[in-house]
Motif scaffolding. Sequence first.
Motif, PDB file in Angstrom:
ATOM      1  N   ILE A  15     -10.166 -19.158 -22.059  1.00  0.00           N
ATOM      2  CA  ILE A  15     -11.229 -18.820 -23.018  1.00  0.00           C
ATOM      3  C   ILE A  15     -11.476 -17.309 -23.015  1.00  0.00           C
ATOM      4  CG2 ILE A  15     -13.717 -19.037 -23.466  1.00  0.00           C
ATOM      5  CD1 ILE A  15     -13.396 -21.995 -22.395  1.00  0.00           C
ATOM      6  N   ARG A  16     -11.534 -16.733 -21.837  1.00  0.00           N
ATOM      7  CA  ARG A  16     -11.774 -15.290 -21.731  1.00  0.00           C
ATOM      8  C   ARG A  16     -10.648 -14.508 -22.405  1.00  0.00           C
ATOM      9  NH1 ARG A  16     -10.285 -11.300 -18.548  1.00  0.00           N
ATOM     10  NH2 ARG A  16      -9.190 -12.593 -17.032  1.00  0.00           N
ATOM     11  N   GLU A  17      -9.409 -14.909 -22.155  1.00  0.00           N
ATOM     12  CA  GLU A  17      -8.277 -14.193 -22.745  1.00  0.00           C
ATOM     13  C   GLU A  17      -8.195 -14.405 -24.259  1.00  0.00           C
ATOM     14  OE1 GLU A  17      -4.921 -15.456 -20.378  1.00  0.00           O
ATOM     15  OE2 GLU A  17      -5.367 -13.984 -18.816  1.00  0.00           O
ATOM     16  N   GLN A  18      -8.489 -15.621 -24.731  1.00  0.00           N
ATOM     17  CA  GLN A  18      -8.487 -15.870 -26.180  1.00  0.00           C
ATOM     18  C   GLN A  18      -9.511 -15.001 -26.890  1.00  0.00           C
ATOM     19  OE1 GLN A  18      -9.188 -20.107 -26.409  1.00  0.00           O
ATOM     20  NE2 GLN A  18      -7.006 -20.588 -26.402  1.00  0.00           N
ATOM     21  N   ARG A  19     -10.633 -14.779 -26.254  1.00  0.00           N
ATOM     22  CA  ARG A  19     -11.693 -13.962 -26.851  1.00  0.00           C
ATOM     23  C   ARG A  19     -11.538 -12.474 -26.533  1.00  0.00           C
ATOM     24  NH1 ARG A  19     -17.221 -17.485 -26.122  1.00  0.00           N
ATOM     25  NH2 ARG A  19     -16.481 -19.355 -27.163  1.00  0.00           N
ATOM     26  N   LEU A  23     -13.479  -9.372 -17.455  1.00  0.00           N
ATOM     27  CA  LEU A  23     -14.358 -10.014 -16.476  1.00  0.00           C
ATOM     28  C   LEU A  23     -15.732  -9.351 -16.483  1.00  0.00           C
ATOM     29  CD1 LEU A  23     -11.996 -10.703 -13.436  1.00  0.00           C
ATOM     30  CD2 LEU A  23     -13.143 -12.392 -14.866  1.00  0.00           C
ATOM     31  N   ASP A  24     -15.752  -8.033 -16.678  1.00  0.00           N
ATOM     32  CA  ASP A  24     -17.030  -7.320 -16.747  1.00  0.00           C
ATOM     33  C   ASP A  24     -17.896  -7.854 -17.885  1.00  0.00           C
ATOM     34  OD1 ASP A  24     -16.825  -5.506 -14.577  1.00  0.00           O
ATOM     35  OD2 ASP A  24     -15.538  -4.177 -15.767  1.00  0.00           O
ATOM     36  N   LYS A  25     -17.286  -8.068 -19.041  1.00  0.00           N
ATOM     37  CA  LYS A  25     -18.037  -8.546 -20.210  1.00  0.00           C
ATOM     38  C   LYS A  25     -18.572  -9.961 -19.958  1.00  0.00           C
ATOM     39  CE  LYS A  25     -19.726  -8.329 -24.328  1.00  0.00           C
ATOM     40  NZ  LYS A  25     -20.896  -7.514 -24.598  1.00  0.00           N
ATOM     41  N   GLU A  41     -11.687 -17.894 -11.506  1.00  0.00           N
ATOM     42  CA  GLU A  41     -10.446 -17.898 -12.283  1.00  0.00           C
ATOM     43  C   GLU A  41      -9.212 -18.114 -11.415  1.00  0.00           C
ATOM     44  OE1 GLU A  41      -9.638 -14.735 -14.968  1.00  0.00           O
ATOM     45  OE2 GLU A  41     -11.260 -15.289 -16.320  1.00  0.00           O
ATOM     46  N   ARG A  42      -9.253 -17.687 -10.174  1.00  0.00           N
ATOM     47  CA  ARG A  42      -8.112 -17.863  -9.266  1.00  0.00           C
ATOM     48  C   ARG A  42      -8.180 -19.206  -8.534  1.00  0.00           C
ATOM     49  NH1 ARG A  42      -9.633 -12.570  -8.416  1.00  0.00           N
ATOM     50  NH2 ARG A  42     -10.607 -13.067  -6.424  1.00  0.00           N
ATOM     51  N   GLY A  43      -9.232 -19.977  -8.774  1.00  0.00           N
ATOM     52  CA  GLY A  43      -9.395 -21.266  -8.100  1.00  0.00           C
ATOM     53  C   GLY A  43      -9.777 -21.128  -6.643  1.00  0.00           C
TER      54      GLY A  43
END
Length: 186
Positions: A15-19, A23-25, A41-43
Amino acid sequence: MENINLVLAHNLKQIREQRKLSLDKVADLSGISKTMLGQIERGESNPSIATVWKIANGLKISFSELIHEAKSDTTVLMREDIKVMREDEGRIRIYPHFSLEAGRRFEMYMLEMDEQASLTAEPHIDGAEEFITLYEGELTIRVGKEEYKLRQGDSIRFKADQPHGYDNPGASSNKLSMVIHYANSK
């Protein structure tokens, strides 16, 4: 289901990459630290439900979008995997292909009716419609007090929120597809 933390890790990163969010945002939007988001994110983290809710609210998505495995863009349904339903003492076989799901307002079936088989259906919910295409044989559709006779290759659409039924008047079996559309489903 996979380990929920791995599903969460994958979904959050996707989701973060699609948008195109850093990580700061996401940290700014959710109130969760960049370090914690990176661990998620790294599990490497087992976040609390409250943390997952903050991330979901910050991204303006549902909680379940973060914790459920994403569905594939393609579904293959093999005939041998379909649990056939039988009516009219087994003379009608109904194969449920795709059932109603959240976000999908229709279901799809394939029916096989032996000669002289008959099925009466209860009215569906208000606004429901059926779309029938006859691929083999003959079919009579009863809608309210009206009857419609179909031959191979014919199709019919009707309001299915009233009494209706299906008859095979032929001397051989028939085969048809049925789509039921629910106008008011969620």
